[in-house]
Design a protein around this motif. Structure first.
Motif, short mmCIF file in Angstrom:
data_model
loop_
_atom_site.label_atom_id
_atom_site.label_comp_id
_atom_site.label_asym_id
_atom_site.label_seq_id
_atom_site.Cartn_x
_atom_site.Cartn_y
_atom_site.Cartn_z
N GLY A 43 0.80 -1.22 0.00
CA GLY A 43 0.00 0.00 0.00
C GLY A 43 0.83 1.27 0.00
O GLY A 43 0.42 2.30 0.52
N ILE A 44 2.04 1.18 -0.57
CA ILE A 44 2.91 2.38 -0.64
C ILE A 44 2.60 3.09 -1.96
O ILE A 44 2.84 2.56 -3.04
N GLU A 45 2.03 4.29 -1.86
CA GLU A 45 1.57 4.99 -3.07
C GLU A 45 2.70 5.74 -3.76
O GLU A 45 2.81 5.81 -4.95
N GLU A 46 3.57 6.36 -2.93
CA GLU A 46 4.58 7.26 -3.51
C GLU A 46 5.97 6.65 -3.33
O GLU A 46 6.35 6.28 -2.22
N LEU A 47 6.69 6.54 -4.44
CA LEU A 47 8.06 6.00 -4.37
C LEU A 47 9.05 7.11 -4.71
O LEU A 47 9.02 7.64 -5.83
N ASN A 48 9.85 7.48 -3.74
CA ASN A 48 10.92 8.49 -3.95
C ASN A 48 12.25 7.75 -3.86
O ASN A 48 12.65 7.30 -2.79
N GLY A 83 15.05 -1.74 5.11
CA GLY A 83 14.75 -3.18 5.13
C GLY A 83 13.29 -3.43 5.47
O GLY A 83 12.45 -2.52 5.46
N VAL A 84 12.96 -4.68 5.77
CA VAL A 84 11.57 -5.12 5.94
C VAL A 84 10.84 -4.28 6.99
O VAL A 84 9.70 -3.86 6.80
N ASP A 85 11.49 -3.98 8.09
CA ASP A 85 10.82 -3.21 9.16
C ASP A 85 11.25 -1.75 9.18
O ASP A 85 11.00 -1.04 10.17
N GLY A 86 11.90 -1.29 8.11
CA GLY A 86 12.42 0.08 8.12
C GLY A 86 11.59 1.03 7.27
O GLY A 86 10.64 0.63 6.60
N ASP A 87 12.01 2.30 7.25
CA ASP A 87 11.32 3.33 6.46
C ASP A 87 11.73 3.29 4.99
O ASP A 87 11.05 3.86 4.13
N VAL A 88 12.89 2.68 4.73
CA VAL A 88 13.43 2.70 3.36
C VAL A 88 13.53 1.26 2.82
O VAL A 88 14.06 0.37 3.50
N ILE A 89 13.01 1.06 1.61
CA ILE A 89 13.14 -0.24 0.92
C ILE A 89 14.54 -0.28 0.32
O ILE A 89 14.94 0.67 -0.37
N LEU A 90 15.31 -1.34 0.59
CA LEU A 90 16.69 -1.44 0.08
C LEU A 90 16.76 -2.59 -0.92
O LEU A 90 16.47 -3.74 -0.59
N ILE A 91 17.12 -2.25 -2.15
CA ILE A 91 17.22 -3.22 -3.25
C ILE A 91 18.69 -3.36 -3.65
O ILE A 91 19.41 -2.34 -3.67
N SER A 92 19.13 -4.58 -3.94
CA SER A 92 20.54 -4.79 -4.32
C SER A 92 20.63 -5.80 -5.46
O SER A 92 19.66 -6.43 -5.85
N PHE A 93 21.85 -5.94 -5.99
CA PHE A 93 22.14 -6.90 -7.06
C PHE A 93 23.38 -7.71 -6.69
O PHE A 93 24.18 -7.24 -5.87
N ASP A 94 23.57 -8.82 -7.26
CA ASP A 94 24.66 -9.78 -7.10
C ASP A 94 24.20 -11.00 -6.30
O ASP A 94 24.45 -12.12 -6.71
N TYR A 113 18.89 14.65 0.83
CA TYR A 113 17.49 14.19 0.67
C TYR A 113 16.93 13.69 2.00
O TYR A 113 16.09 12.80 2.05
N ASN A 114 17.39 14.28 3.09
CA ASN A 114 16.97 13.84 4.42
C ASN A 114 15.43 13.80 4.53
O ASN A 114 14.76 14.81 4.29
N GLY A 115 14.90 12.59 4.82
CA GLY A 115 13.46 12.47 5.04
C GLY A 115 12.63 12.49 3.76
O GLY A 115 11.41 12.41 3.79
N LYS A 116 13.32 12.56 2.57
CA LYS A 116 12.55 12.70 1.33
C LYS A 116 12.54 11.40 0.50
O LYS A 116 11.96 11.37 -0.58
N PHE A 117 13.22 10.34 0.96
CA PHE A 117 13.30 9.13 0.13
C PHE A 117 12.82 7.91 0.89
O PHE A 117 12.93 7.86 2.12
N ASN A 118 12.24 6.96 0.15
CA ASN A 118 11.78 5.71 0.80
C ASN A 118 12.23 4.45 0.04
O ASN A 118 11.80 3.35 0.36
N VAL A 119 13.08 4.64 -0.99
CA VAL A 119 13.67 3.49 -1.70
C VAL A 119 15.13 3.82 -2.04
O VAL A 119 15.42 4.94 -2.49
N VAL A 120 16.03 2.86 -1.79
CA VAL A 120 17.43 2.98 -2.23
C VAL A 120 17.75 1.75 -3.08
O VAL A 120 17.49 0.61 -2.64
#
Ligand code: GZL
Ligand code: ZN
Length: 384
Positions: free
Chosen positions: A196-201, A286-297, A256-263
């Motif tokens: 239910g996350i509408e806005e992705l920054n 992470g799963v319980d955090g404010d920011v979704i963290l995506i990685s590769f490898d 971008y302090n407080g302005k992003f929710n995906v890295v």
């Protein structure tokens, strides 16, 4: 040892040998069941097992060659030593091109320096090696030196990253990087909807600028930024290193302090650096955090972070191309045909099990549905 004149009949079609996994015709979405989970775990172990199986094929083939006293000299110009992925990739080639397998491997770590890499290839030509293997730091600037290899009659095999400004090489083994980026976008779209996350920054820490891995992952992910209208605040290179990821994330936390929710980090080592910077800035991820963290490898340490819920999704890039590469050299030495392209198997790993699969149009324009694999300790233990 002078190489035999090798009459190489190349398959002209750019046929790709798809192994199971990203880029191929995907299996139907697995039902949510325990056998799917154990299937997934065995798939992870398979990545390593198939490399080991290929390695034993090489050894037996080499046995015959060794009996005939024939050693194949190979020059390998490697990107550098910037990441866990690179360490595994180097070991994969060194193990496959071992003396007991009948090879004399000249290894050069080019330390992420393109000029040094071209010089290493020219030195291999001077040494008159039988074959040259290149993992190209960047994807352009290659045609002249590949022409020199061709003039010297030395076949070139490219592994991992691609060479985009010349096709004067015999074969390539590696990844469909654009699919990795597309898969990450497809997963983020479904994940945000499920949560239910509408806005992705979004903030992106990209890989070495101009490396095909960076170009492909950025291009694939940006398809979703554009089609979904996501707000990508910034994209800066972390050069595939932990220090680079930390430096860029430190500046992001200020700007971008407080302005992003995906890295999005284009490899695990950048993600580890970004985690250090976010910890220092008091940003939860992470799963319980404010920011979704995506990685590769999806290296072992990266999958451990997924298991702990500190990385939400990790799109594997398979470094174990050594055995495939050595088999290509042995086939060429025997005057056999080789495929121009071989793609590696690459599963997609996630921290949570609610999403079972993703469906997307891949880089070849095919609609594919691919499993999302929740990480278990077994998968971490079986990783490369
Ligand atoms: C991708 C490879 C990249 C990895 C990084 O195939 O070239 O380079 O994703 C590595 O970890 O540094
Ligand atoms: Zn890959």
């Amino acid at each position: 040892m002078k190489r035999k004149v090798v009459s190489v009949l190349l398959s002209t079609a750019m046929a790709a040998t798809m192994l199971a996994g990203c880029g191929g015709s995907a299996p139907a979405p697995a039902a949510a069941s325990s056998e799917a989970a154990s299937e997934a775990a065995s798939q992870a172990a398979e990545t390593v097992a198939s490399a080991e199986e290929a390695a034993s094929e090489i050894a037996s083939e080499a046995g015959a060659d060794a009996a005939s006293g024939e050693t194949i000299s190979v020059g390998f110009a490697q990107v550098g030593h910037e990441s866990d992925w690179r360490t595994a990739a180097t070991k994969s080639v060194q193990d496959a091109f071992s003396a007991e397998n009948g090879f004399d491997l000249q290894f050069v770590d080019c330390d992420n320096d393109s000029a040094a890499q071209l010089e290493a290839v020219r030195n291999f030509i001077q040494q008159d090696v039988d074959y040259i293997v290149i993992d190209p730091i960047v994807s352009t600037g290659w045609d002249t030196v590949l022409q020199e290899c061709e003039d010297a009659g030395i076949p070139v095999i490219v592994i991992d990253r691609t060479i985009d400004d010349s096709d004067k090489y015999t074969a390539w083994v590696g990844s469909q990087f654009k699919n990795e980026g597309i898969a990450a976008g497809a997963w983020l779209k479904d994940y945000a909807a499920a949560k239910g996350i509408e806005e992705l920054n979004i903030l992106v820490i990209s890989g070495t600028t101009g490396a095909s891995a960076q170009l492909g992952r950025s291009e694939g992910f940006d398809q979703y930024v554009d089609s979904e209208g996501w707000n990508k605040l910034d994209e800066q290179t972390g050069d595939f290193t932990q220090e680079g990821g930390q430096e860029v994330m430190e500046s992001y936390c200020k700007s971008y302090n407080g302005k992003f929710n995906v890295v999005v980090c284009q490899n695990d080592n950048e993600a580890f650096g970004a985690q250090q910077a976010m910890d220092a800035a008091g940003v939860s991820y992470g799963v319980d955090g404010d920011v979704i963290l995506i990685s590769f490898d999806a290296c072992t340490a990266g999958l451990q972070q997924v298991l702990e819920g500190k990385i939400n999704a990790d799109f594997q890039c398979n470094p174990l191309s050594g055995p495939d590469c050595a088999k290509i050299v042995q086939s060429l030495q025997a005057g056999e045909e080789v495929q121009k392209e071989t793609f590696m198997a690459e599963p997609w790993y996630v921290a949570e099990s609610d999403l079972k699969s993703i469906t997307y149009t891949n880089a070849s324009g095919e609609e594919v549905t691919e499993d999302l694999i929740p990480v278990t300790q077994e998968i971490v233990d079986a990783a490369y």
